[in-house]
Design an enzyme around this catalytic site. Structure first.
Site, mmCIF file in Angstrom:
data_model
loop_
_atom_site.group_PDB
_atom_site.id
_atom_site.type_symbol
_atom_site.label_atom_id
_atom_site.label_comp_id
_atom_site.label_asym_id
_atom_site.label_seq_id
_atom_site.Cartn_x
_atom_site.Cartn_y
_atom_site.Cartn_z
ATOM 1 N N ARG A 36 -5.703 -9.348 -0.406
ATOM 2 C CA ARG A 36 -6.316 -8.817 0.819
ATOM 3 C C ARG A 36 -7.733 -9.366 1.015
ATOM 4 O O ARG A 36 -8.174 -9.572 2.152
ATOM 5 C CB ARG A 36 -6.319 -7.287 0.777
ATOM 6 N N TYR A 83 3.480 -12.934 -3.104
ATOM 7 C CA TYR A 83 3.085 -11.991 -2.058
ATOM 8 C C TYR A 83 3.190 -12.652 -0.691
ATOM 9 O O TYR A 83 2.940 -13.849 -0.542
ATOM 10 C CB TYR A 83 1.654 -11.511 -2.271
ATOM 11 N N ARG A 122 1.716 -3.052 -9.458
ATOM 12 C CA ARG A 122 1.365 -1.707 -8.991
ATOM 13 C C ARG A 122 0.692 -1.827 -7.623
ATOM 14 O O ARG A 122 -0.528 -1.982 -7.523
ATOM 15 C CB ARG A 122 0.458 -1.009 -10.014
ATOM 16 N N ASP A 127 -0.843 -1.019 -3.928
ATOM 17 C CA ASP A 127 -1.739 0.023 -3.444
ATOM 18 C C ASP A 127 -1.101 0.825 -2.318
ATOM 19 O O ASP A 127 -0.035 0.470 -1.800
ATOM 20 C CB ASP A 127 -3.042 -0.595 -2.933
#
Length: 255
Positions: free
Chosen positions: A202, A111, A50, A52
């Site tokens: 992040r 990622y 999910r 952001d």
């Protein structure tokens, strides 16, 4: 009801994230609306991750149940027709077993984070990279990243609103590549794990940027990890450089 896996690519800028929301556009809402154009009725799809608001994907995976026995190629084509002009595309579809689940069957998430180093504003890559105006040293960043690989308590590197039951995760890989990008020199971070905490990537990239800039030493990252304290984290970098690049399964559904 036949179950399908969908491999989905999207530009995250127009969306408030993957998850459906009542009053804001979402990627999930866009795909479910396209499914409703093919087969009437409410649709609920499950996703591997999910993402952001503002986060992109080149390899998101979702699963959905349909009434009709669709040819996977025609299903992808029909969904893409109804998704236009939104920046969302189904790049592949596949029939899967009835107990297959995009999230719970996944054994790996990958990622990519793109960091552009240049002073002039980005034009072609605007909204697709995190831009910093100063050069960064990749060597110290790699040394710092090595402290994070493995099985750790990542409390320092997760959001204060993270809903995961435990902060303990195994980070399998952090690779930092120096790339001559179209807009200038980039550092591309590739992270791989079974699952990630909210804002983990992040938080890690934002902290490693401080190392590359010389504000932190590599061992400061080790100390921050061992502190298991969110306040020990470096800055959390913005979302626009982050991509869900791929999801791994025991058997590749799109082979």
């Amino acid at each position: 009801m036949p179950r399908y896996a969908l491999k989905i690519e999207y530009h995250g800028a127009p969306f408030a994230g993957w998850q459906r929301q009542a009053d804001q556009p979402s990627v999930q809402g866009a795909v479910e609306a396209a499914l409703a154009r093919l087969e009437p009725g409410p649709h609920t799809i499950a996703a591997a991750g999910r993402t952001d608001a503002g986060v992109h994907a080149t390899g998101q995976v979702a699963s959905c149940d349909l009434v009709k026995d669709w040819d996977p190629f025609r299903l992808a084509e029909a969904l893409n027709y109804h998704l236009r002009p939104q920046p969302v595309a189904v790049v592949a579809a596949a029939r899967v077993d009835d107990d297959w689940h995009a999230r719970f069957s996944a054994v790996e998430r990958r990622y990519l984070f793109r960091l552009l180093m240049r002073r002039a504003p980005a034009t072609h890559d605007a909204g697709l990279v995190w831009q910093v105006k100063h050069p960064l040293e990749a060597g110290p960043m790699r040394a710092a990243a090595a402290h994070l690989v493995g099985h750790h308590d990542f409390t320092t590197f997760r959001s204060s609103i993270c809903q995961a039951a435990s902060p303990v995760k195994t980070l399998d890989e952090i690779a930092i590549d120096e790339v001559a990008g179209m807009s200038g020199p980039e550092l591309q971070f590739r992270l791989r794990a079974r699952s990630f905490l909210h804002n983990q990537v992040r938080s890690i990239v934002g902290t490693l940027e401080r190392v590359g800039a010389g504000a932190w030493a590599p061992d400061d990252v080790k100390a921050a990890l061992e502190a298991a304290d969110r306040t020990a984290c470096g800055p959390v970098c913005p979302p626009q450089g982050l991509y869900l690049a791929g999801v791994g399964y025991p058997e590749e559904p799109f082979a």
